[in-house]
Design a protein around this motif. Sequence first.
Motif, short mmCIF file in Angstrom:
data_model
loop_
_atom_site.label_atom_id
_atom_site.label_comp_id
_atom_site.label_asym_id
_atom_site.label_seq_id
_atom_site.Cartn_x
_atom_site.Cartn_y
_atom_site.Cartn_z
N GLU A 158 39.54 30.78 3.84
CA GLU A 158 38.77 31.79 3.11
C GLU A 158 39.13 33.22 3.50
OE1 GLU A 158 36.99 29.54 5.22
OE2 GLU A 158 37.11 28.04 3.64
N LEU A 159 39.82 33.42 4.61
CA LEU A 159 39.93 34.77 5.14
C LEU A 159 41.34 35.11 5.59
CD1 LEU A 159 37.80 37.05 5.68
CD2 LEU A 159 37.99 36.40 8.08
N SER A 194 41.98 31.63 8.05
CA SER A 194 41.22 30.47 7.61
C SER A 194 41.48 30.35 6.12
CB SER A 194 39.72 30.66 7.90
OG SER A 194 39.14 31.50 6.93
N ALA A 207 43.90 38.62 0.75
CA ALA A 207 44.42 37.26 0.60
C ALA A 207 45.63 37.24 -0.32
CB ALA A 207 43.34 36.33 0.08
N TRP A 243 38.66 41.68 0.93
CA TRP A 243 39.22 40.43 1.48
C TRP A 243 39.95 39.64 0.41
CZ3 TRP A 243 39.40 41.00 6.37
CH2 TRP A 243 38.43 41.76 7.02
N GLU A 244 39.49 39.71 -0.83
CA GLU A 244 40.20 39.01 -1.91
C GLU A 244 41.58 39.62 -2.11
OE1 GLU A 244 37.38 39.35 -5.12
OE2 GLU A 244 35.90 38.16 -4.02
#
Length: 146
Positions: free
Chosen positions: A136-137, A134, A21, A17-18
């Motif tokens: 964060e995501l 979001s 992003a 996920w990092e």
Amino acid sequence: MDSLLLPVVDEDGAPFWEYAARSELRVQACASPDCGRLRFPPRPCCPHCRSFESEWRAMSGRGRIWSYVVPHPPLLPAYAAQAPYNAVVVELTDAPHIRLVGNVVSGPDAPLNSVDPARLRIGAPVKAVFAPVSPELTMVRWQLER
Ligand SMILES: [Zn+2]
């Protein structure tokens, strides 16, 4: 307001996920020099050689639709509002044994129903797009190549 369900980020999967992003599609790989095999979903131990050493290898972001479904109601309210949409399984060009579940959309910020399901075909080439959902995501979604 009803909203789409989001993935639960765990410790093993957090790097996926990092990278997403940062608009990078990366897959976990064994870091043992004698092995080096890619694996998905992320997990602590290599299923081939049992090494606990791992790294995250960049993928081209290209793939093919391996399978798909077109969900229709009854669905959770946020999904019913977008039906019919698609859910696809994408086989990565760089690692055909690795398949990711997602949605084909017309662009990174487009809704799940932005592509007519009649346009989908098994084997159709797709490329990854990155949709921040979001702070964060960021979701990895897919766009048809033609
Ligand atoms: Zn290994």
